[in-house]
Each structure stands twice: as structure tokens, then as C-alpha cells.
Scaffold this motif. Structure first.
Motif, PDB file in Angstrom:
ATOM      1  N   LEU A 182      77.005  70.722  25.862  1.00 50.78           N
ATOM      2  CA  LEU A 182      77.321  69.461  26.714  1.00 50.78           C
ATOM      3  C   LEU A 182      78.311  69.096  25.042  1.00 50.78           C
ATOM      4  O   LEU A 182      79.710  68.810  25.715  1.00 50.78           O
ATOM      5  CB  LEU A 182      76.457  68.495  26.653  1.00 50.78           C
ATOM      6  N   VAL A 204      81.897  69.007  26.523  1.00 56.66           N
ATOM      7  CA  VAL A 204      82.844  67.497  26.605  1.00 56.66           C
ATOM      8  C   VAL A 204      84.168  67.460  25.821  1.00 56.66           C
ATOM      9  O   VAL A 204      84.978  67.338  26.135  1.00 56.66           O
ATOM     10  CB  VAL A 204      82.023  66.256  26.319  1.00 56.66           C
ATOM     11  N   GLY A 229      76.732  68.750  34.666  1.00 59.13           N
ATOM     12  CA  GLY A 229      77.646  68.767  33.066  1.00 59.13           C
ATOM     13  C   GLY A 229      78.317  67.767  33.184  1.00 59.13           C
ATOM     14  O   GLY A 229      77.647  66.191  31.919  1.00 59.13           O
ATOM     15  N   HIS A 230      78.631  66.933  34.720  1.00 62.76           N
ATOM     16  CA  HIS A 230      79.283  65.305  34.954  1.00 62.76           C
ATOM     17  C   HIS A 230      78.459  64.289  34.804  1.00 62.76           C
ATOM     18  O   HIS A 230      78.294  63.577  33.985  1.00 62.76           O
ATOM     19  CB  HIS A 230      79.895  64.949  36.092  1.00 62.76           C
ATOM     20  N   ILE A 282      83.629  70.946  31.626  1.00 60.79           N
ATOM     21  CA  ILE A 282      82.147  70.448  31.934  1.00 60.79           C
ATOM     22  C   ILE A 282      82.295  71.687  33.307  1.00 60.79           C
ATOM     23  O   ILE A 282      81.597  71.828  33.927  1.00 60.79           O
ATOM     24  CB  ILE A 282      82.627  68.902  32.098  1.00 60.79           C
TER      25      ILE A 282
END
Length: 323
Positions: free
Chosen positions: A217, A221, A234-235, A226
Motif C-alpha cells: 500500500l 500510494v 487498495g483505494h 493503486i
């Protein structure tokens, strides 16, 4: 293929390097991320006092954090303790070393120039830096050896970093996948070896491998990847940081980076996530992974342990590697 280890540098790292040497690891490299970890060169020198043969080095230092003369001096100081053959200098453009302080990665042209300047200083040459001429002018051997030569590495995930590694004659450091056709390269892996029948979501596994799972992650980011790496889930995970002001969000994002799971990441790091990231594998699966890297022509496999029982993690991977 040889076995090495990499460490998110801690005050315990010199002792862990001593243990790694006993277990048969041939090289130990330490991360240079001063917002997160103690000084890398001091840790390496302490490790030099505890070991006899293991190669020691940075993996990797970030040029923007250190003047090239300071780096040249640190290198010669470590060489004075262990000799040229036991020192390696790994350099990168900056992940946590820069981003944990709110700065983007360096341009590769800057990284290349920095390496070339330090290499010239170690050869005893005069170089220009920031409009002035400088040179290592140790009065005599009491102040450090010279000229000297050491092995170099470059952490390059893409074509630009790979090209810089070739151009400066360095080993290529990778965490994603080996580079086809690159003769001298290292793969860095992390995670834990599962005990027989062990639950990937157990407290021990999360302690040892959860930080590596969260790394995906943090990387996604910081590099706007992502969708490519984590998709919609992931969002959702990244959105857990939205309540933190942007100017200090990087401080929360990199809290406990690769050494543990921070409070924001913890609800998202479970057995399924750890398994999907490849951070928790059986001994059989670790063996298969090692064999794949060897077949791909990797020169060094570097294992980065984490969690509260580093000796256990080092021994488990060494046992599988030598099986």
C-alpha cells in the motif's frame, strides 16, 4: 546464488548481523532512512566489531541525505575496520529515505552524478561539487585508508535505474522481479516461513510479515500505482488516511514501515492479505521461490526479517535456503 540479509536498521541490528554471519549469510546491508531508523554507518561499524567475514554495506543510502564527502569518509572509515572486500555501497533514488520526510524520489541523473563523484573521491581524485573543488586529503593512514575501491549497488526498479546501474558498474538491487540479461543482480525478499499448519493470520505471522504486506500500500500510494497493484480494495485502504492533513500524511503512512503494522493499516492486514502478498509461505513454497530466482540468474537473494524475533526469522530462511 548466494544468501544475504537486509535490515531496517535498528539498535539491535549489529547483533542480528553477528547472528546472520553464524547462520551462513554472506552479506548484510542496512537501510538508510533516518526519519525511521538510526544512523546506518554507525550500525555498520558496530557490526564490524562483532563479525569476521560477512560483507557489510548500505542497502541503500539516499544521496540527497548525505554530502558526497561525508559518504566517502564513512566508506573509508568502515574499510579501515574490515577492509575493501567486506564493504559494499548501495545507493537509491529514495523511497522511505525521502518520502518519509515529505519529499519525492531523486532524479536518476542526480543519483548517477553523486555515485560518480563519490567513486572519484575514493580514488583520490579532485572533483567539483557545488562550485568548489574538493579531494580526500587524509594526512596519513591514521586518518583513513586511501585510495580505495568498493563494490557498488543501485536500487533500480525501472529502466532508468537499471541503466544507471549498468553505467556506473553496479550490482542491480530489485524487490519486484529480476531484470532479464543483467548479469549481477540481487533480489530482496521479506516475510516469514510458516510453521507446519500455522495460520497466516496468527499474531506471530502478522508481527513478522504484516509490515511487508503493508509495504504494497505504501508503495502504491506514493507512486500512484493503486489500480495496478491493489485495485479497488487498495483505494478503500488508502482512504483510511484521508482524515490526515496532506502535509503530514506521509508521517502516518510510513509509521512502522516494513518493521510492523501501524494502527491505520492494522484493520486491513489479515491472513488473506499477508498470503496474497507472498509474505507468509510454507517452507516448500519458500524453496520453490528461491529456485525460481536462481533459475532467473539472480546472484544474491537478500532476506529482510521483521518482527519481534529476528533471529528466528533469519534461521528459518537460512534453513530453507540450504535445504
Amino acid at each position: 546464488m548466494k544468501l544475504g540479509c537486509s535490515f531496517a536498521t535498528s539498535l539491535e541490528t549489529p547483533e542480528h548481523i553477528r547472528i546472520a554471519e553464524e547462520l551462513g549469510y554472506e552479506r548484510a546491508l542496512c537501510y538508510d532512512s533516518p526519519a525511521l531508523y538510526p544512523d546506518v554507518w554507525m550500525a555498520l561499524y558496530r557490526a564490524a566489531e562483532l563479525t569476521d567475514r560477512i560483507v557489510l554495506g548500505t542497502g541503500v543510502l539516499i544521496p540527497a541525505l548525505r554530502h558526497p564527502m561525508v559518504t566517502a569518509s564513512a566508506i573509508t572509515t568502515l574499510i579501515s575496520a574490515v577492509g575493501e572486500d567486506r564493504v559494499m555501497v548501495g545507493v537509491g533514488s529514495g523511497f522511505t529515505g525521502r518520502m518519509a520526510m515529505g519529499k519525492p524520489a531523486m532524479r536518476w541523473a542526480e543519483v548517477k552524478h553523486y555515485i560518480e563523484v563519490v567513486q572519484a573521491l575514493l580514488r583520490g581524485e579532485r572533483v567539483e561539487w557545488e562550485g568548489a573543488i574538493m579531494q580526500v586529503i587524509h594526512p596519513d593512514e591514521r586518518f583513513g585508508p586511501g585510495p580505495v575501491s568498493v563494490a557498488w549497488g543501485v536500487a533500480g526498479e525501472g529502466p532508468m535505474g537499471t541503466r544507471v546501474a549498468r553505467e556506473v558498474g553496479a550490482e542491480l538491487f530489485r524487490i519486484s522481479a529480476p531484470e532479464p540479461g543483467f548479469d549481477d543482480q540481487m533480489m530482496i525478499v521479506s516475510g516469514t516461513v510458516l510453521d507446519e499448519g500455522e495460520d497466516p493470520g496468527s499474531p506471530r505471522v502478522i508481527d513478522a510479515a504484516g509490515g511487508y504486506a503493508a509495504l504494497f500500500l505504501h508503495w502504491a500510494v506514493e507512486h500512484n500505482q493503486i489500480d495496478a497493484l491493489l485495485g479497488e480494495a487498495g483505494h478503500v485502504w488508502a482512504a483510511a488516511y484521508d482524515h490526515i492533513p496532506k502535509d503530514v500524511r506521509h508521517l502516518a503512512m510510513h509509521d512502522r514501515h516494513v518493521v510492523g503494522v501501524n494502527d491505520i493499516d492494522m484493520p486491513f492486514v489479515n491472513g488473506a492479505v499477508v498470503t496474497a502478498s507472498g509474505a507468509a509461505l510454507t517452507a516448500k513454497d519458500w524453496r520453490a521461490r528461491i529456485d525460481q530466482f536462481e533459475e532467473a540468474g539472480v546472484s544474491y537473494l537478500h532476506y529482510q526479517p521483521a518482527g519481534s524475533d529476528i533471529p528466528r526469522e533469519l534461521e528459518a530462511v537460512a534453513t530453507v535456503f540450504n535445504s
